[in-house]
Design a protein around this motif. Sequence first.
Motif, mmCIF file in Angstrom:
data_model
loop_
_atom_site.group_PDB
_atom_site.id
_atom_site.type_symbol
_atom_site.label_atom_id
_atom_site.label_comp_id
_atom_site.label_asym_id
_atom_site.label_seq_id
_atom_site.Cartn_x
_atom_site.Cartn_y
_atom_site.Cartn_z
ATOM 1 N N THR A 77 0.848 -1.180 0.000
ATOM 2 C CA THR A 77 0.000 0.000 0.000
ATOM 3 C C THR A 77 0.886 1.232 0.000
ATOM 4 O O THR A 77 2.005 1.203 0.528
ATOM 5 C CB THR A 77 -0.948 0.038 1.213
ATOM 6 N N THR A 78 0.390 2.292 -0.580
ATOM 7 C CA THR A 78 1.102 3.570 -0.516
ATOM 8 C C THR A 78 0.642 4.402 0.666
ATOM 9 O O THR A 78 1.256 5.425 0.967
ATOM 10 C CB THR A 78 0.888 4.380 -1.813
ATOM 11 N N ASP A 79 -0.416 3.965 1.351
ATOM 12 C CA ASP A 79 -0.970 4.727 2.469
ATOM 13 C C ASP A 79 -1.692 3.766 3.407
ATOM 14 O O ASP A 79 -2.857 3.428 3.191
ATOM 15 C CB ASP A 79 -1.926 5.803 1.953
ATOM 16 N N ASP A 81 -2.775 4.170 6.389
ATOM 17 C CA ASP A 81 -3.908 4.778 7.095
ATOM 18 C C ASP A 81 -5.159 4.786 6.221
ATOM 19 O O ASP A 81 -6.258 4.476 6.696
ATOM 20 C CB ASP A 81 -3.548 6.193 7.549
ATOM 21 N N ALA A 82 -4.986 5.108 4.953
ATOM 22 C CA ALA A 82 -6.130 5.098 4.044
ATOM 23 C C ALA A 82 -6.642 3.679 3.842
ATOM 24 O O ALA A 82 -7.866 3.455 3.761
ATOM 25 C CB ALA A 82 -5.731 5.716 2.701
ATOM 26 N N GLN A 122 3.500 -0.497 3.923
ATOM 27 C CA GLN A 122 3.776 0.740 3.203
ATOM 28 C C GLN A 122 5.281 0.957 3.242
ATOM 29 O O GLN A 122 5.842 1.247 4.303
ATOM 30 C CB GLN A 122 3.044 1.910 3.869
#
Length: 266
Positions: A77-79, A81-82, A122
């Motif tokens: 994932t790049t984020d 939290d998202a 991430q």
Amino acid sequence: MLTTDYVPGTPNWIDLGAPDVDAAAAFYSAVFGWSFQSAGPEGGGYGFFQLDGKTVGAAGPCHEEGARPAWTAYFHTTDADATAKAVEQAGGKVRAAPMDVFTAGRLAQFTDPTGADFAVWQPGDVQGLDMVMEPNTLCWTELYTTDAAAAKDFYRSVFSWSYQDMPMGGDMVYSVVSAPSGGTEGDTGQGGIMQLSKENLAAGSTSEWHPYFGVADCDATFAAATDNGATVLIPPSNTPGVGRLAMLMDPFGAPFALIKGDPNMT
């Protein structure tokens, strides 16, 4: 096929939760020829499985109360939290909120709506595994689930996965998973999702992800595993168009699979 050119939604890490990390390291060394490198005093017993100096997995103590020994699949994932918000919105649970791992990256751990645990990574300084798709490394991830339709909807929502459904006879369907390729050409299949059979459900089987490790000789590696205390789940067998595979539980109860053949090994 798996690659270390990680894009969102693709497997980029695996680790083992074990009650005895040293004993687990000895087992996997005997089976796959891996060495184990401790993360040091600050790592809390965590460390890295390596092959030819490259990281191919990791292991650490089971910290969660009541946790069973198991391999955990992590997806890029790049984020984080998202992704955690997307998991909750899609009906999953956050088991471990997003957290930084020094400067290596950021992780979070989840449970999907059918009960299968998984995680995301991430990248920071560490992009992910150094090597996949070689003998004795990760080559596939597979979800056995109590509700394939619900699982597919969930992961589509969280990771934008697409599926190629392949009939297996009767009412059984195997769904090959692909993440958006980000321009990657060729075979984008990275894993599968399969409904647990009525017999498995009646026996109490629950949803879980399994790693598949590619091997040069399925029977020889299977023998090494059983000689060192593994329990047989599926003995070596040929699957047309796939290859020769076997499934076992390590001496502590964590399931994993072996495979030699297309599409995972050439």
